[in-house]
Design a protein around this motif. Structure first.
Motif, PDB file in Angstrom:
ATOM      1  N   HIS A   1       0.866  -1.188   0.000  1.00  0.00           N
ATOM      2  CA  HIS A   1       0.000   0.000   0.000  1.00  0.00           C
ATOM      3  C   HIS A   1       0.897   1.230   0.000  1.00  0.00           C
ATOM      4  N   GLN A   2       0.799   2.009  -1.070  1.00  0.00           N
ATOM      5  CA  GLN A   2       1.576   3.239  -1.157  1.00  0.00           C
ATOM      6  C   GLN A   2       0.622   4.409  -0.971  1.00  0.00           C
ATOM      7  N   PHE A   3       0.858   5.183   0.086  1.00  0.00           N
ATOM      8  CA  PHE A   3      -0.043   6.291   0.427  1.00  0.00           C
ATOM      9  C   PHE A   3      -1.494   5.804   0.477  1.00  0.00           C
TER      10      PHE A   3
ATOM     11  N   ARG B   1       1.880  -5.335  -7.453  1.00  0.00           N
ATOM     12  CA  ARG B   1       3.177  -5.848  -7.905  1.00  0.00           C
ATOM     13  C   ARG B   1       4.206  -4.721  -7.896  1.00  0.00           C
ATOM     14  N   LEU B   2       4.925  -4.644  -6.776  1.00  0.00           N
ATOM     15  CA  LEU B   2       6.057  -3.706  -6.707  1.00  0.00           C
ATOM     16  C   LEU B   2       7.313  -4.541  -6.914  1.00  0.00           C
ATOM     17  N   GLY B   3       8.036  -4.809  -5.846  1.00  0.00           N
ATOM     18  CA  GLY B   3       9.242  -5.640  -5.978  1.00  0.00           C
ATOM     19  C   GLY B   3      10.474  -4.789  -6.201  1.00  0.00           C
ATOM     20  N   ASP B   4      11.612  -5.479  -6.207  1.00  0.00           N
ATOM     21  CA  ASP B   4      12.895  -4.786  -6.365  1.00  0.00           C
ATOM     22  C   ASP B   4      13.057  -4.292  -7.802  1.00  0.00           C
ATOM     23  N   GLY B   5      12.663  -3.075  -8.052  1.00  0.00           N
ATOM     24  CA  GLY B   5      12.771  -2.529  -9.400  1.00  0.00           C
ATOM     25  C   GLY B   5      14.194  -2.130  -9.757  1.00  0.00           C
ATOM     26  N   ARG B   6      14.964  -1.810  -8.711  1.00  0.00           N
ATOM     27  CA  ARG B   6      16.351  -1.383  -8.952  1.00  0.00           C
ATOM     28  C   ARG B   6      17.284  -1.944  -7.881  1.00  0.00           C
ATOM     29  N   ALA B   7      16.905  -3.103  -7.371  1.00  0.00           N
ATOM     30  CA  ALA B   7      17.689  -3.683  -6.272  1.00  0.00           C
ATOM     31  C   ALA B   7      17.825  -5.184  -6.484  1.00  0.00           C
TER      32      ALA B   7
ATOM     33  N   PHE C   1      10.803  -5.954 -12.229  1.00  0.00           N
ATOM     34  CA  PHE C   1       9.867  -5.155 -11.427  1.00  0.00           C
ATOM     35  C   PHE C   1      10.050  -3.648 -11.636  1.00  0.00           C
ATOM     36  N   ALA C   2      10.867  -3.274 -12.627  1.00  0.00           N
ATOM     37  CA  ALA C   2      11.236  -1.844 -12.743  1.00  0.00           C
ATOM     38  C   ALA C   2      10.077  -0.968 -13.214  1.00  0.00           C
ATOM     39  N   ARG C   3       9.033  -1.559 -13.762  1.00  0.00           N
ATOM     40  CA  ARG C   3       7.939  -0.745 -14.318  1.00  0.00           C
ATOM     41  C   ARG C   3       8.560   0.352 -15.185  1.00  0.00           C
ATOM     42  N   GLY C   4       8.232   1.634 -14.944  1.00  0.00           N
ATOM     43  CA  GLY C   4       8.787   2.682 -15.811  1.00  0.00           C
ATOM     44  C   GLY C   4      10.165   3.181 -15.391  1.00  0.00           C
ATOM     45  N   GLY C   5      10.699   2.649 -14.293  1.00  0.00           N
ATOM     46  CA  GLY C   5      11.940   3.204 -13.740  1.00  0.00           C
ATOM     47  C   GLY C   5      13.184   2.775 -14.502  1.00  0.00           C
ATOM     48  N   ASP C   6      14.261   3.500 -14.303  1.00  0.00           N
ATOM     49  CA  ASP C   6      15.514   3.198 -15.008  1.00  0.00           C
ATOM     50  C   ASP C   6      16.393   2.210 -14.241  1.00  0.00           C
ATOM     51  N   GLY C   7      15.962   1.840 -13.034  1.00  0.00           N
ATOM     52  CA  GLY C   7      16.715   0.853 -12.266  1.00  0.00           C
ATOM     53  C   GLY C   7      17.960   1.407 -11.595  1.00  0.00           C
ATOM     54  N   LEU C   8      18.149   2.712 -11.695  1.00  0.00           N
ATOM     55  CA  LEU C   8      19.419   3.283 -11.232  1.00  0.00           C
ATOM     56  C   LEU C   8      19.226   4.175 -10.014  1.00  0.00           C
ATOM     57  N   ALA C   9      20.338   4.559  -9.438  1.00  0.00           N
ATOM     58  CA  ALA C   9      20.338   5.475  -8.300  1.00  0.00           C
ATOM     59  C   ALA C   9      21.504   6.436  -8.476  1.00  0.00           C
TER      60      ALA C   9
ATOM     61  N   TYR D   1      19.895  10.038 -15.222  1.00  0.00           N
ATOM     62  CA  TYR D   1      19.180  11.252 -15.609  1.00  0.00           C
ATOM     63  C   TYR D   1      17.996  11.479 -14.687  1.00  0.00           C
ATOM     64  N   ARG D   2      18.066  12.526 -13.897  1.00  0.00           N
ATOM     65  CA  ARG D   2      16.922  12.964 -13.091  1.00  0.00           C
ATOM     66  C   ARG D   2      16.530  14.329 -13.653  1.00  0.00           C
ATOM     67  N   GLU D   3      16.425  15.365 -12.800  1.00  0.00           N
ATOM     68  CA  GLU D   3      16.167  16.683 -13.393  1.00  0.00           C
ATOM     69  C   GLU D   3      17.396  17.178 -14.141  1.00  0.00           C
TER      70      GLU D   3
ATOM     71  N   THR E   1       3.451   0.078   3.102  1.00  0.00           N
ATOM     72  CA  THR E   1       3.590  -1.251   3.720  1.00  0.00           C
ATOM     73  C   THR E   1       4.801  -2.001   3.167  1.00  0.00           C
ATOM     74  N   ASP E   2       5.281  -1.601   1.995  1.00  0.00           N
ATOM     75  CA  ASP E   2       6.488  -2.243   1.455  1.00  0.00           C
ATOM     76  C   ASP E   2       7.744  -1.697   2.126  1.00  0.00           C
ATOM     77  N   ASN E   3       7.608  -0.678   2.944  1.00  0.00           N
ATOM     78  CA  ASN E   3       8.757  -0.154   3.685  1.00  0.00           C
ATOM     79  C   ASN E   3       8.622  -0.433   5.183  1.00  0.00           C
ATOM     80  N   THR E   4       7.775  -1.397   5.546  1.00  0.00           N
ATOM     81  CA  THR E   4       7.627  -1.820   6.944  1.00  0.00           C
ATOM     82  C   THR E   4       8.150  -3.250   7.039  1.00  0.00           C
TER      83      THR E   4
ATOM     84  N   CYS F   1      11.273  10.904  -3.137  1.00  0.00           N
ATOM     85  CA  CYS F   1      11.251   9.437  -3.164  1.00  0.00           C
ATOM     86  C   CYS F   1      11.983   8.928  -4.387  1.00  0.00           C
ATOM     87  N   GLY F   2      12.458   7.683  -4.300  1.00  0.00           N
ATOM     88  CA  GLY F   2      12.936   6.972  -5.488  1.00  0.00           C
ATOM     89  C   GLY F   2      13.968   7.731  -6.299  1.00  0.00           C
ATOM     90  N   THR F   3      14.825   8.488  -5.631  1.00  0.00           N
ATOM     91  CA  THR F   3      15.791   9.304  -6.373  1.00  0.00           C
ATOM     92  C   THR F   3      17.062   8.524  -6.670  1.00  0.00           C
TER      93      THR F   3
HETATM   94  P1  AMP Z   1      11.054   3.184  -2.663  1.00  0.00           P
HETATM   95  O1  AMP Z   1      10.308   4.471  -2.751  1.00  0.00           O
HETATM   96  O2  AMP Z   1      12.542   3.346  -2.823  1.00  0.00           O
HETATM   97  O3  AMP Z   1      10.679   2.387  -1.459  1.00  0.00           O
HETATM   98  O4  AMP Z   1      10.613   2.347  -3.948  1.00  0.00           O
HETATM   99  C1  AMP Z   1       9.279   1.993  -4.230  1.00  0.00           C
HETATM  100  C2  AMP Z   1       9.233   1.058  -5.417  1.00  0.00           C
HETATM  101  O5  AMP Z   1       9.696   1.734  -6.593  1.00  0.00           O
HETATM  102  C3  AMP Z   1      10.099  -0.170  -5.297  1.00  0.00           C
HETATM  103  O6  AMP Z   1       9.407  -1.213  -5.907  1.00  0.00           O
HETATM  104  C4  AMP Z   1      11.358   0.204  -6.041  1.00  0.00           C
HETATM  105  O7  AMP Z   1      12.038  -0.928  -6.513  1.00  0.00           O
HETATM  106  C5  AMP Z   1      10.793   1.045  -7.179  1.00  0.00           C
HETATM  107  N1  AMP Z   1      11.750   2.037  -7.700  1.00  0.00           N
HETATM  108  C6  AMP Z   1      12.141   3.199  -7.134  1.00  0.00           C
HETATM  109  N2  AMP Z   1      13.003   3.859  -7.929  1.00  0.00           N
HETATM  110  C7  AMP Z   1      13.191   3.108  -9.036  1.00  0.00           C
HETATM  111  C8  AMP Z   1      13.976   3.228 -10.233  1.00  0.00           C
HETATM  112  N3  AMP Z   1      14.737   4.291 -10.479  1.00  0.00           N
HETATM  113  N4  AMP Z   1      13.908   2.231 -11.135  1.00  0.00           N
HETATM  114  C9  AMP Z   1      13.130   1.152 -10.932  1.00  0.00           C
HETATM  115  N5  AMP Z   1      12.363   0.976  -9.838  1.00  0.00           N
HETATM  116  C10 AMP Z   1      12.395   1.932  -8.895  1.00  0.00           C
END
Ligand code: AMP
Ligand code: MG
Length: 481
Positions: free
Chosen positions: A82-84, A90-96, A118-126, A162-164, A249-252, A479-481
């Motif tokens: 549950h996010q907010f 289906r979340l999961g380790d998108g970048r982990a 599980f990356a959905r639209g994310g780039d998988g990076l930090a 690439y962020r802002e 709940t995914d961060n508890t 978040c998610g930066t």
């Molecule tokens: P977090 O806000 O870091 O707890 O992440 C919430 C969810 O978004 C998790 O499923 C992460 O794996 C995913 N996520 C966050 N940032 C990215 C990213 N840049 N690429 C892929 N997945 C991400």
């Protein structure tokens, strides 16, 4: 056959094999020019890892996941959450990636290691900044005695994120009791396969709550044990003015550790409504909301355990609800005990007297809004008779309260061991991360030294204990930066 040098790091595959339905074997992305930015030598030593090896080419490749010891099976873990308040199935380790279990049973895990299924639209990076931020704050929390995931290393990958703006990329190597989350149970429950759910619960019991195995109802006791540990954890956050910022709940965790240092920050001036996260516009995860939000998350956890707790669903719900109902009192007890320690109250202070003093202090803090950390540290000096620093924080409003408090005989020595002088103050963290992003690790290293020894006053480091200048811009986290 050429003999291969044995890797000095051994990684277990317990989660990957016991819970194969909840993982996807996966590989980390290549790092174009990996460079070790931070290595936590004391933690490496605690884990029996050779720091010299980790600094070498093979070690850095391990810390970015691009070369793993023979037999290791890196996996992306599945979870829901549950996010907010809204459910994502289906979340999961998108970048982990979970690299595996270390010999002491803890997880070695990477964040920022590339896209997974599980990356959905994310780039998988930090980026370097946010990974160093997690390193700094998690290590500060550990030094403050708060159960938390730990940070072993940050490696700059040489890749651009690439962020802002374009930013240097990084991978964080994290060590945790486990990465089991309430969201992991939500995912397992949603498979509809009670056997998988039971295996997950058994895994959690064996790793984190072993006493539950001997209870009359092991799964109910697992739940009670998590409720207890999480109540204590959030009490610690509240006592320190720590705001997690994204209590989805995914961060508890099921282990009771603090996890995922994204938009978290320490409160500056006391204000129960404090929110730092840019996306938390409704204040769902504001400072004062953390205990009730945690209870809400624990209710979501309870829902997942229904099939395990009793054959009759109504009976299972009744049993779990009863345990959930103990949360407010468990929280209040942990928080009050911590507040008594912060005030240095002698152990024989009657509860009624202590509670009245604590309630009056809450009113005083609300009326005066002092720097939260500075105020409690200044109380230590007041216990010794020097009330000037406290008056700087709360003015004359505190006179009557101070007199009543001092009459109880508070002890400074013990107060200075629970009221930190140095916390990761927002303006200092930003300054250190900006410098690190530009290639200068100096300010980060200096800040890390003080926040990982938070109770010891260091002459010459006064700027690290002072609040942000009054003209500082409001602190905003992401978040998610
Ligand atoms: P977090 O806000 O870091 O707890 O992440 C919430 C969810 O978004 C998790 O499923 C992460 O794996 C995913 N996520 C966050 N940032 C990215 C990213 N840049 N690429 C892929 N997945 C991400
Ligand atoms: Mg997370």
């Amino acid at each position: 056959m050429t003999p291969q040098a044995a890797s000095p790091v051994s990684l277990g595959t317990r989660y990957a094999t016991e819970l194969s339905e909840l993982v996807v074997p996966w590989k980390a992305a290549e790092a174009s020019d990996p460079r070790l930015l931070m290595l936590n030598e004391p933690l490496a030593a605690e884990l029996g890892l050779d720091a010299d090896h980790l600094r070498g080419e093979e070690g850095v490749r391990l810390l970015t996941g691009t070369a793993v010891p023979e037999g290791a099976t890196p996996v992306a873990q599945a979870y829901a959450g549950h996010q907010f308040g809204g459910y994502s199935p289906r979340l999961g380790d998108g970048r982990a990636l979970l690299l595996g279990e270390l010999p002491d049973g803890r997880d070695l895990h990477l964040k920022g290691s590339g896209r997974t299924p599980f990356a959905r639209g994310g780039d998988g990076l930090a980026a370097v900044g946010p990974m160093l931020r997690e390193y700094l704050i998690s290590e500060a929390m550990h030094a403050l005695g708060v159960p938390t995931t730990r940070s072993l290393a940050v490696v700059a990958t040489g890749n651009t994120v690439y962020r802002e703006t374009p930013l240097p990329g990084a991978v964080l190597a994290r060590v945790a009791a486990s990465h089991l989350r309430v969201g992991t149970f939500q995912f397992a429950r949603s498979t509809g396969d009670d056997e998988v759910l039971r295996r997950l619960a058994d895994h959690a019991i064996a790793r984190h709550h072993p006493h539950a195995a001997d209870a009359e109802n092991p799964y109910l006791e697992l739940y009670a044990s998590v409720v207890r540990d999480q109540a204590r954890l959030v009490a610690r956050w509240m006592l320190l003015g720590f705001i997690h910022g994204v209590m989805n709940t995914d961060n508890t965790t099921i282990s009771g550790e603090t996890i995922d240092y994204g938009p978290c920050a320490f409160m500056d001036a006391f204000d129960p409504a404090t929110v730092f996260s840019s996306i938390d516009t409704g204040g769902r995860y504001a400072y004062a909301n953390q205990p009730p939000v945690l209870q809400w998350n624990l209710a979501r956890f309870a829902e997942t355990l229904v099939p395990l707790v009793a054959p009759d669903q109504d009976e299972a719900v009744r049993l779990l609800t009863e345990v959930l109902g103990t949360f407010p009192e468990l929280y209040q007890r942990a928080w009050t005990a911590g507040m008594r320690d912060k005030l240095g109250l002698p152990a024989d202070t009657p509860d009624a007297q202590a509670n009245e003093l604590i309630e009056d202090l809450s009113r005083l803090l609300n009326a005066t809004r002092p720097d939260y950390t500075g105020f409690f540290r200044a109380l230590g000096a007041a216990a010794d008779g020097d009330t000037a620093p406290v008056r700087e924080h709360v003015g004359v409003l505190a006179e009557d309260w101070l007199t009543r408090w001092r009459a109880l005989g508070p002890a400074r020595g013990s107060m200075d061991r629970v009221n930190p002088l140095y916390i990761p103050r927002n303006h200092l963290v930003e300054e250190a991360l900006d410098a690190a992003t530009a290639g200068d690790m100096g300010p980060f290293t200096e800040l890390l030294v003080v926040v990982t020894d938070p109770y010891t006053e260091r002459p010459g480091r006064e700027r690290y204990s002072r609040p942000a200048p009054p003209d500082a811009a409001p602190h905003v986290t992401y978040c998610g930066t």
